[in-house]
Design an enzyme around this catalytic site. Structure first.
Site, PDB file in Angstrom:
ATOM      1  N   LEU A 177       1.347  -1.458  -0.108  1.00  0.00           N
ATOM      2  CA  LEU A 177      -0.226  -0.283  -0.260  1.00  0.00           C
ATOM      3  C   LEU A 177       0.818   1.282  -0.072  1.00  0.00           C
ATOM      4  CD1 LEU A 177      -2.620  -1.171   2.397  1.00  0.00           C
ATOM      5  CD2 LEU A 177      -3.039  -0.991   0.529  1.00  0.00           C
ATOM      6  N   ASP A 178       0.589   2.008  -0.789  1.00  0.00           N
ATOM      7  CA  ASP A 178       1.453   3.610  -0.368  1.00  0.00           C
ATOM      8  C   ASP A 178       1.812   4.044   1.016  1.00  0.00           C
ATOM      9  OD1 ASP A 178       1.329   3.680  -3.472  1.00  0.00           O
ATOM     10  OD2 ASP A 178      -0.153   5.290  -3.870  1.00  0.00           O
ATOM     11  N   LYS A 179       2.665   4.812   0.440  1.00  0.00           N
ATOM     12  CA  LYS A 179       2.458   5.549   2.275  1.00  0.00           C
ATOM     13  C   LYS A 179       1.678   5.934   2.744  1.00  0.00           C
ATOM     14  CE  LYS A 179       5.176   8.838   4.903  1.00  0.00           C
ATOM     15  NZ  LYS A 179       6.785   9.921   4.780  1.00  0.00           N
TER      16      LYS A 179
END
Length: 326
Positions: free
Chosen positions: A144-146
């Site tokens: 997942l993106d940051k």
């Protein structure tokens, strides 16, 4: 360990190729030497000669000849920095579900999945806190993106991780994201299809629409809206491109709230609404690695998104998935 060993195949290794088994357990043993030992009959499976592509089963016995220095395992690749008790407790508080094969966590917004330049705290560096009673360090099977919160799956053994990763690769998983976007799409549901590629900008990862880029596809539906100010979208990605949902929403001219990278200054609501990215992995449905059917894990909203939803009058307790099949 210099003598002959007879090693019983563990459940975690059931079904893999024997050359892969050697790579997993004796990473310093090079491929050429392993093939030579197999040709000479020094490696045996249940006392029989074996080729590298033969698959092994739980309970079978592998004869491992003397390996010398190659019997030594590689140094531990886990982070050198010792985790504090508070960090361990924090990581364990994210767990939504756990069994012998799978851990599902609710990744906080702002936590990178893996390390990078200038990143001292990231999920990959905290996985030892999630071993619990397993001899294996859990493995990441997707990302997942940051700044995206929500459900993220981990494999608790090499076999479980491989099965989960394959489920993502073969699109056997069904992911659902929630996003708060600027404005409200006139078409209440639809499909976004774009070709996208990475822009050649060093130090600033950004995706753009490109005629020679990779195919990307997302279904969306409006769950609720606060007039023309903002809308709550359910998003179902069929592909997993970097920043796919962020670019897709921006290209619809309804950027995700808080996404200055793709929406610019127009991606922020006035007043008390948080400036953070409003994108959440709400659920993941997947075939269980143990073959016990499908299961679905859901994650409650991050604190800043929950506050925004409450402020806009969106009732998550009444949610019915508008993108569910059938």
């Amino acid at each position: 360990m210099s003598g002959v060993q007879n090693v019983t195949v563990h459940r975690d290794d059931d079904g893999i190729r024997i050359d892969r088994w050697f790579k997993r357990h004796y990473p310093l043993l090079n491929f050429g030497r392993l093939q030579k030992m197999m040709r000479k009959g020094e490696v045996r499976l249940d006392s029989k000669r074996v080729k590298g592509d033969e698959r092994i089963e739980e309970g079978q016995v592998i004869r491992v000849p003397p390996l010398g220095d190659a019997a030594n395992e590689l140094p531990d690749r886990a982070p050198k920095r010792r985790m504090t008790d508070a960090e361990i407790a924090e990581a364990q508080s994210w767990v939504l579900y756990r069994d012998d094969d799978v851990i599902a966590i609710n990744k906080p917004a702002g936590l990178p999945t893996q390390g990078g330049t200038g990143q001292t705290k990231h999920l990959d560096g905290m996985l030892d806190a999630l071993r619990f009673d397993s001899p294996h360090r859990p493995r990441l099977v997707h990302r997942l993106d940051k700044d995206t919160s929500g459900v993220l799956l981990l494999g608790r053994s090499p076999n479980a991780a491989a099965a989960l990763a394959n489920a993502f690769k073969t699109k056997e998983t069904d992911k659902r994201y929630w996003a708060l976007v600027m404005g409200c799409p006139k078409q209440r549901d639809g499909r976004i299809i774009l070709k996208m590629s990475k822009a050649p900008i060093k130090g600033n990862e950004r995706m753009v629409v490109s005629s020679d880029g990779q195919h990307s596809l997302t279904d969306y539906a409006v769950v609720d809206n606060a007039g023309a100010q903002a809308a709550w979208l359910a998003l179902k990605p069929h592909t997993g491109r970097t920043h796919q949902l962020r670019l897709h929403c921006a290209e619809m001219e309804h950027p995700i709230v808080g996404d200055g990278k793709y929406g610019g200054a127009e991606a922020f609501l006035s007043g008390a609404i948080s400036k953070k990215l409003h994108l959440h992995s709400q659920s993941v449905s997947f075939p269980h690695p143990a073959g016990s059917g499908r299961m679905t894990v859901t994650a409650p909203l991050s604190q800043h998104m929950a506050a925004s939803f409450e402020m806009l009058g969106f009732g998550v307790e009444f949610y019915e998935d508008p993108l569910a099949e059938g």
